[in-house]
Scaffold this active site. Structure first.
Site, PDB file in Angstrom:
ATOM      1  CE1 TYR A  54      10.926  32.632  -1.021  1.00  0.00           C
ATOM      2  CE2 TYR A  54      11.074  30.233  -0.898  1.00  0.00           C
ATOM      3  CZ  TYR A  54      10.836  31.391  -1.627  1.00  0.00           C
ATOM      4  OH  TYR A  54      10.518  31.298  -2.958  1.00  0.00           O
ATOM      5  CG  MET A  89       7.495  23.459  -3.799  1.00  0.00           C
ATOM      6  SD  MET A  89       6.261  24.237  -4.846  1.00  0.00           S
ATOM      7  CE  MET A  89       5.156  24.919  -3.608  1.00  0.00           C
ATOM      8  NE  ARG A 109      -6.115   0.951  12.045  1.00  0.00           N
ATOM      9  CZ  ARG A 109      -4.908   0.715  11.540  1.00  0.00           C
ATOM     10  NH1 ARG A 109      -4.004   1.701  11.477  1.00  0.00           N
ATOM     11  NH2 ARG A 109      -4.585  -0.500  11.126  1.00  0.00           N
ATOM     12  CE  LYS A 160      -0.368  -0.029   5.056  1.00  0.00           C
ATOM     13  NZ  LYS A 160      -1.276  -0.007   6.219  1.00  0.00           N
TER      14      LYS A 160
END
Length: 828
Positions: free
Chosen positions: A723, A772, A597, A499
């Site tokens: 930044y 980023m 859960r 997964k």
């Protein structure tokens, strides 16, 4: 060289059922690597994780008629035209046959062992000596109890030098390898922590390795390695010694090592001769490996062959040493191609291995195969015979297109009976022709001798995008899979979790690798993930852990098996299955044993039985639960409570519905810490990626996130970087910029000195905020240049420690690596 099956039967002893004649020239231990069944002898090896007897029937159906087994099973009786050699130990029989083969040849053999550097020394010796000797050597790192006999079996009448490496993981192994290799010259590289878990000390391990040289004539070692030197002196070995080191009494004395840029220059003294040579590497390991090679070269030439030392030749060949690519790299190519780059050498034995790998990739993806093959140099065989053998191998491997590069293969092209074939005299002429642009939707195997510089072809074929890559070592993944499998009973099944893009490593390639190595089940989170695997040719059963009602159609279309955790989901799925005309559709019932859960609870069991026993639309394939704290001894009491509750619920359900099903509750941590509760099946997830609850040293690193330096700039003290001007410099600094940001998965919490990356063997802190797409690191005084590699996590930078530094877990770091980061898959 071939042996009759009758001759081999006499040699191995035991009981023989010789129902057919035949001559054997090929030994097989992996049923998936079969190419030439007629002259193949299959050894049904047993290990903690597998049993070769399972594959005898399949091999028989594919034409194999000669088998070595330790258990003659009832199914074998029906194979009336097959011969069976029945022995007590099939591995011992394999080794015995290889040792017999070795005894037919009197060529000098170099045997290499040690903790590190074995494969590098072997390959560099081959690079240095290939013009002077017809060499046979271990393919890649075939240094195990199985790899060594398969390597030695390659010796033929044309060879006049053998180079084989030997590795061990426990006591008693090296003596078996010594009988097979029988080295004339031994090389002891060094001693370190690798495979230390089965030895009480480095000295014990070193003594064990030295047994490889029991009957050797010469032993090469470094006097400066104190443990090695001590063990040799105490060993009682009768062989003569060739010693190198800084001591003036050494046969080869190191006078100095100068490192400038990317080149090391080594000055040595041998007798009255001063030797000066350079290598294109600056790491200490490469310098040491080169000195082992030089010592071996000197011993062979001046002592054994009694030739004068050629200083100019040494210098000229040493400076041309190339990095050893000990892996097959798989990369996405242009025009939907898959590029397999194995272009660091070309000989018929390594070609066989590469073709086997390419064939499996092509079969998985249902793609045609193209082989780009250079001239095979220094084989020692007559060209007509050599290329006839290669043509036979290539044809049997199912190659659809051949592109030959080199003058000799161009002359021999007519020997290849292949649908499409063409040749070029050089790599440059092939690239200049533009023919590489015609390759589309196919597996392309690049197999070339170093002189042909196939890396130029690879660069053109690769789909070059982002410079940041996640390297996925599929060999390490398989190793970890087998590590966990070794802790289970033979009949226990394994579900592998793929997964979340297989924890960030790429679900398709990982799933194909696991399917190839006979995993029993796969599990994904959502139906879309399972559907993608089905479209890519995955045929294993697939569990969907979080099925949603709007995905039921996908489940039925792609034969995906849902986890059922509530009455509402169960009733909805039964209704959907009825509409689709399904009968006995497999489902997996989730029990909440304490995670709280998802799942049915103990009071729900009677109602659940009532629903399931009165219908035939669905059938319980398994019942399972999740352990909340299997990784921590602090929660062991709670874990046992969960286990007891799960057993009660499973028993209640089975007694109520009247048929059996699989039971599973152990995750990766549970397999290591609670193997007595493995039931019928276990679920393996993060453990595949070297995360161990018991910090097992046997685990191997699978994923390495790395990038390259875009720019290095000098910035004055008092200036800021990034930044918000958060990165204030306290001193004049050198700042390297990396093409890696939070959009790639490099968490912003690593900013402002929290995170560090490994570059040129040193840790460099992150400066300022992570952007980023880029990050800045302080490389002051580290001699870093544009194009240098930086490792975020991998072998040199433990991912668990990295996760701890920002208060998270390794799962998050792996799954955060974005899909724009190119995945590069390779096998060692």
């Amino acid at each position: 060289m071939t042996y009759s099956i009758f001759h081999i039967a006499q040699l191995l002893g035991g009981k023989s059922l010789l129902r057919t004649e035949g001559n054997i020239s090929r030994l097989l231990t992996d049923s998936r690597s079969l190419i030439f069944p007629d002259d193949t002898l299959f050894f049904a090896l047993r290990s903690a994780s597998n049993d070769g007897h399972r594959y005898v029937r399949d091999l028989y159906n594919h034409g194999v008629r000669h088998f070595v087994v330790s258990d003659f099973q009832s199914d074998f009786d029906s194979m009336q035209d097959a011969s069976f050699l029945i022995v007590n130990d099939t591995l011992q029989a394999l080794q015995q046959l290889a040792a017999f083969h070795r005894n037919h040849f009197s060529l000098p053999v170099i045997g290499i062992t040690g903790s590190n550097g074995k494969t590098i020394v072997k390959e560099w010796l081959s690079q240095l000596l290939h013009n002077d000797y017809n060499t046979v050597r271990s393919p890649r790192s075939y240094n195990s109890q199985i790899g060594v006999p398969l390597s030695v079996w390659q010796i033929n009448e044309q060879n006049n030098l053998g180079i084989f490496e030997a590795g061990i993981s426990k006591k008693g192994e090296i003596e078996r390898l010594e009988h097979i290799i029988r080295p004339t010259v031994g090389v002891m590289t060094n001693i370190g922590q690798a495979h230390q878990e089965n030895f009480s000390s480095l000295i014990e391990k070193c003594r064990e390795k030295l047994l490889l040289f029991t009957d050797a004539q010469w032993l090469i070692s470094c006097k400066d390695h104190a443990v090695v030197e001590k063990c040799i002196l105490e060993s009682g070995l009768r062989c003569r010694r060739f010693i190198w080191g800084y001591d003036q009494l050494c046969d080869l004395q190191v006078l100095g090592i100068d490192k400038i840029g990317k080149v090391s220059t080594i000055t040595c003294k041998f007798g009255n001769e001063t030797i000066i040579y350079s290598i294109p590497f600056t790491d200490d390991a490469s310098v040491e490996n080169s000195l082992h090679c030089l010592s071996t070269w000197i011993l062979l030439e001046t002592v054994i062959e009694n030739k004068p030392l050629n200083m100019q030749l040494i210098a000229s060949r040493m400076k041309l040493l190339e990095p050893v690519a000990m892996r097959l790299e798989v990369k996405e190519g242009r025009n939907d191609c898959l590029v397999i780059n194995d272009s660091y050498n070309a000989d018929i034995n390594s070609l066989n291995i590469a073709l086997d790998f390419a064939r499996r990739q092509a079969a998985d993806k249902q793609m045609n195969m193209t082989l780009v093959l250079s001239d095979i140099l220094q084989s020692g065989e007559v060209a007509e015979k050599l290329y006839a053998n290669i043509a036979n191998l290539v044809q049997e491997s199912g190659i659809n297109r051949l592109i030959g590069i080199g003058t000799e293969i161009s002359k021999q092209l007519d020997k290849f009976n292949i649908p499409q074939k063409e040749s070029f005299n050089s790599t440059e002429s092939f690239l200049g022709s533009g023919r590489w642009k015609a390759l589309k939707n196919e597996v392309v195997l690049l197999k070339g001798s170093r002189n042909f510089h196939f890396e130029q072809i690879s660069e053109q074929l690769e789909n070059i995008t982002h410079q940041t890559t996640l390297e996925v070592n599929l060999s390490a993944l398989v190793h970890n899979f087998n590590y966990f499998r070794s802790k289970l009973r033979h009949e226990t099944k394994i579900v592998c979790m793929v997964k979340a893009f297989a924890y960030g490593s790429g679900s398709v390639e990982v799933a194909k690798t696991l399917q190839h190595h006979r995993c029993d089940y796969l599990a994904v989170a959502v139906a879309d993930e399972g559907a993608e695997l089905r479209r890519e040719g995955i045929t294993l059963p697939i569990m969907v852990m979080n099925p949603e009602p709007n995905s039921f159609n996908l489940l039925f279309e792609y034969q995906l098996e849902p986890e059922i955790y509530s009455f509402s989901l169960l009733n909805a799925f039964i209704k959907a299955a009825v509409r689709h005309g399904e009968s006995h559709y497999p489902i997996h019932v989730k029990i909440d044993s304490g995670m709280h859960r998802l799942g049915f609870e103990k009071p729900d069991m009677d109602e659940l039985v009532g629903i399931l026993k009165d219908q035939e639309t669905v059938q319980v394939q398994s019942i399972f639960s999740h352990l909340a704290g299997a990784d921590s001894p602090a929660f062991d009491d709670f874990t046992h409570q969960q286990l007891d509750l799960f057993k009660h619920c499973a028993d209640t359900l089975q007694n109520g519905i009247g048929y059996s099903f699989l039971r599973h509750i152990l995750n990766s941590s549970g397999i290591e810490r609670f193997p007595e509760y493995q039931f019928d099946m276990v679920r393996l997830g993060i453990g595949l990626y070297s995360i161990s609850a018991v910090n097992s040293p046997e685990m191997e690193t699978v994923c390495t996130l790395k990038t390259t330096v875009l720019q290095v700039r000098k910035v004055k003290a008092g200036e800021t970087v990034g930044y918000s001007r958060r990165g204030v410099l306290e001193h004049d600094s050198e700042i390297a910029v990396l093409p890696l940001g939070y959009a790639d998965g490099f968490d912003r919490r690593f900013g402002n000195g929290v995170g560090k990356v490994l570059i040129n063997g040193k840790l460099a802190p992150v400066v300022g905020n992570i952007c980023m797409d880029v990050a800045m690191i302080d490389v002051t005084g580290m001699d870093v240049h544009e194009g240098d590699t930086a490792e975020i996590f991998g072998k040199g930078r433990n991912i668990s420690e990295l996760a701890d530094s920002i208060g998270t877990i390794s799962y998050e770091l792996l799954t955060n690596v974005s899909r724009r980061v190119k995945r590069v898959y390779f096998q060692e």
